[in-house]
Design a protein around this motif. Structure first.
Motif, mmCIF file in Angstrom:
data_model
loop_
_atom_site.group_PDB
_atom_site.id
_atom_site.type_symbol
_atom_site.label_atom_id
_atom_site.label_comp_id
_atom_site.label_asym_id
_atom_site.label_seq_id
_atom_site.Cartn_x
_atom_site.Cartn_y
_atom_site.Cartn_z
ATOM 1 N N THR A 124 0.841 -1.266 0.066
ATOM 2 C CA THR A 124 -0.085 -0.179 -0.097
ATOM 3 C C THR A 124 0.842 1.394 0.016
ATOM 4 O O THR A 124 0.568 2.021 -0.593
ATOM 5 N N LEU A 125 1.882 1.262 0.942
ATOM 6 C CA LEU A 125 2.927 2.343 0.760
ATOM 7 C C LEU A 125 3.482 2.798 -0.382
ATOM 8 O O LEU A 125 3.630 3.850 -0.797
ATOM 9 N N GLU B 261 14.754 7.984 -3.696
ATOM 10 C CA GLU B 261 15.289 6.958 -2.938
ATOM 11 C C GLU B 261 14.377 6.300 -1.998
ATOM 12 O O GLU B 261 14.518 5.084 -1.569
ATOM 13 N N VAL B 262 13.295 7.124 -1.344
ATOM 14 C CA VAL B 262 11.948 6.428 -0.824
ATOM 15 C C VAL B 262 11.688 5.227 -1.312
ATOM 16 O O VAL B 262 11.178 4.228 -0.834
ATOM 17 N N VAL B 263 11.124 5.536 -2.625
ATOM 18 C CA VAL B 263 10.558 4.362 -3.401
ATOM 19 C C VAL B 263 11.311 3.124 -3.582
ATOM 20 O O VAL B 263 10.888 2.194 -3.274
ATOM 21 N N ALA B 264 12.904 3.594 -3.638
ATOM 22 C CA ALA B 264 13.633 2.190 -3.726
ATOM 23 C C ALA B 264 13.663 1.639 -2.682
ATOM 24 O O ALA B 264 13.841 0.199 -2.543
ATOM 25 N N LEU C 65 11.347 1.509 -0.287
ATOM 26 C CA LEU C 65 10.159 0.596 -0.050
ATOM 27 C C LEU C 65 10.147 -0.515 -1.018
ATOM 28 O O LEU C 65 9.738 -1.548 -0.392
ATOM 29 N N GLU C 66 10.720 -0.598 -2.155
ATOM 30 C CA GLU C 66 10.817 -1.874 -3.090
ATOM 31 C C GLU C 66 11.614 -2.808 -2.399
ATOM 32 O O GLU C 66 11.552 -3.973 -2.340
ATOM 33 N N ARG C 67 13.040 -2.397 -1.817
ATOM 34 C CA ARG C 67 13.707 -3.345 -1.310
ATOM 35 C C ARG C 67 13.142 -4.010 -0.055
ATOM 36 O O ARG C 67 13.188 -5.221 0.178
ATOM 37 N N SER C 68 12.444 -3.319 0.733
ATOM 38 C CA SER C 68 11.657 -3.778 1.970
ATOM 39 C C SER C 68 10.832 -4.928 1.380
ATOM 40 O O SER C 68 10.497 -5.912 1.836
ATOM 41 N N VAL C 69 9.935 -4.568 0.152
ATOM 42 C CA VAL C 69 9.096 -5.516 -0.198
ATOM 43 C C VAL C 69 9.554 -6.627 -0.574
ATOM 44 O O VAL C 69 9.001 -7.916 -0.282
ATOM 45 N N ARG C 70 10.751 -6.586 -1.088
ATOM 46 C CA ARG C 70 11.734 -7.866 -1.537
ATOM 47 C C ARG C 70 12.274 -8.545 -0.468
ATOM 48 O O ARG C 70 11.869 -9.882 -0.405
ATOM 49 N N GLN C 71 12.755 -7.898 0.502
ATOM 50 C CA GLN C 71 13.053 -8.682 1.740
ATOM 51 C C GLN C 71 11.978 -9.329 2.597
ATOM 52 O O GLN C 71 12.107 -10.309 3.103
#
Length: 456
Positions: free
Chosen positions: A340-341, A353-356, A358-364
């Motif tokens: 959602t974020l 940078e924030v989007v990147a 978040l994307e890494r967080s989703v992958r983790q």
């Protein structure tokens, strides 16, 4: 005086008395039974334990040759010496060929002592060799049985059959009952079904007295082996009523051996051997029972350790299954929140940078979900229930996702991750399993090849 058991086939009481006197003068103390007919001979040979047969050459209705035939018929390893008032050389040769150990005239009884000494010694050596062979065969068969399976209590029924009737008339395994205390009858062998049923009934109705001064309970408590060559001379105290006493008498026990089954933390149980009638047990039987008990105890200990290990694996798998299911719920919630974020960040055009991040967080989070699924895989593999979920997808696309997930790890190892030019490699695989395999390969490459490029 040397004792031995003598079966005397003689119809003349005076001649029988002369033979006994000559043996006593030669230093022997024979326990003698005299028979005068072939029927009496067969009945006497039905009991074990005879050391020597002395026989007149000619008796009313039969001769020494027929006595030899009966010995061969019943299969008893008992030497026979023929005595006679009149015996020709030809008759003596015929008897020796038929199996007689010696032949001489009754008027030369001075030869009897040396002949008996020779035959008793040869018989002793021959029987010891035969018994040693029997013991080796029993122990080899026991080892084969005990190593065939770790479900050992089921094997005890087969094990008690090995010594009956070759060594003993009955055999039993008693195991330590840790829940109720005392001993439980785990296996019993007896050729007579009625006596076997009686023994089972007596054990169920009259449990073994824990503080008894003899018997299996005593051996369990003290760990001391017990040999009672004649229970009639040393009766154990009976804790029961008259029916119990009559039942024990009906069993007709003569000799008993009780030996402990050694375990890592104490005595696991007791092996009991017993005989009936005139048959007795001795030191050789005690040694065999102790070796059988040692092997059985070792097998039972291994079986117990196997059961403990299997239970530990079951508990581990149960924990992993519960833990994986419990972790799934918060991970699913976290994945939804991050998704959602990420959608809102793209809609509001937040900093790249924030989007990147978040994307890494989703992958983790996805990676963590994969690890949780791995926990389930461990338990499913142990139980043989691992399932595959095949689907059609592009393998190169999956590899690219895995490489992206390992970029931070590659940077720390100073490795460059490369992927061969993508041409599209479609197929049907289990996405999760392939992801795990590729991820493991890349992790190992980064771990053992720092500073070098890794190409997939």
């Amino acid at each position: 005086m040397t004792p031995f058991r003598l079966l005397l086939v003689e119809d003349n009481a005076n001649d029988a008395a002369l033979v006994t006197a000559e043996l006593e003068q030669a230093g022997y103390q024979p326990t003698t039974r005299r028979v005068e007919t072939l029927e009496g001979l067969r009945e006497a040979l039905s009991t074990d334990g005879w050391d020597l047969v002395l026989c007149d050459y000619r008796l009313p209705g039969f001769s020494a040759l027929q006595v030899l035939a009966v010995l061969h018929e019943v299969g008893r390893d008992v030497p026979l010496i023929v005595l006679s008032s009149q015996l020709s050389e030809e008759q003596a040769v015929t008897l020796m060929k038929a199996g007689a150990r010696d032949c001489f005239s009754k008027d030369r009884l001075a030869r009897l002592g040396p002949a008996v000494a020779r035959e008793l010694e040869e018989t002793r050596v021959r029987r010891e060799r035969a018994r040693a062979e029997v013991d080796r065969e029993i122990l080899a068969r026991a080892s084969e049985m005990l190593t065939a399976s770790l479900e050992q209590e089921a094997r005890l029924d087969q094990l008690v059959q090995l010594v009956v009737p070759r060594v003993a008339d009955w055999s039993a395994f008693f195991l330590h009952d840790l829940e109720r205390g005392g001993l439980k009858l785990a296996a019993l062998a007896h050729p007579d079904a009625a006596r076997r049923a009686l023994a089972m009934k007596l054990h169920q109705r009259y449990p073994l007295e824990p503080q008894a001064t003899g018997g299996p309970a005593y051996v369990l408590r003290t760990g001391t082996p017990e040999l009672v060559e004649d229970v009639r001379l040393r009766p154990e105290p009976i804790h029961g009523d008259a029916a119990h006493q009559r039942g024990l008498e009906e069993l007709g026990l003569r000799s008993v051996v009780n030996v402990p089954l050694p375990g890592r933390d104490g005595v696991l149980g007791v092996l009991s051997l017993g005989t009936l009638g005139e048959r007795t047990l001795g030191r050789v039987d005690l040694a065999l029972a102790q070796e059988l008990a040692r092997r059985a105890g070792l097998a039972l200990e291994n079986a117990r350790l196997f059961q403990e290990a299997r239970e530990a694996v079951r508990l581990r798998d149960e924990f992993l299954t519960v833990a994986a299911h419990e972790l799934r719920t918060p991970l699913t919630t976290l994945r939804l929140q991050l998704g959602t974020l990420l959608q809102r960040s793209e809609a509001h055009r937040l900093d790249a940078e924030v989007v990147a991040r978040l994307e890494r967080s989703v992958r983790q989070v996805r990676r963590l979900g994969t690890l949780v699924e791995g926990l389930l895989d461990v338990s499913q593999l142990s139980s043989g229930e691992l399932s595959l979920m095949p689907e059609r997808f592009d393998l190169e696309e999956l590899v690219a996702e895995v490489l992206e997930r390992h970029q931070a790890e590659a940077a720390a190892a100073q490795c460059e991750l490369r992927q061969s030019p993508r041409r599209g490699l479609w197929g049907t695989w289990d996405r999760l399993r392939v992801d795990q395999a590729v991820s493991a390969l890349i992790s190992n490459a980064l771990k053992f090849g720092p500073g070098r490029p890794v190409e997939v």
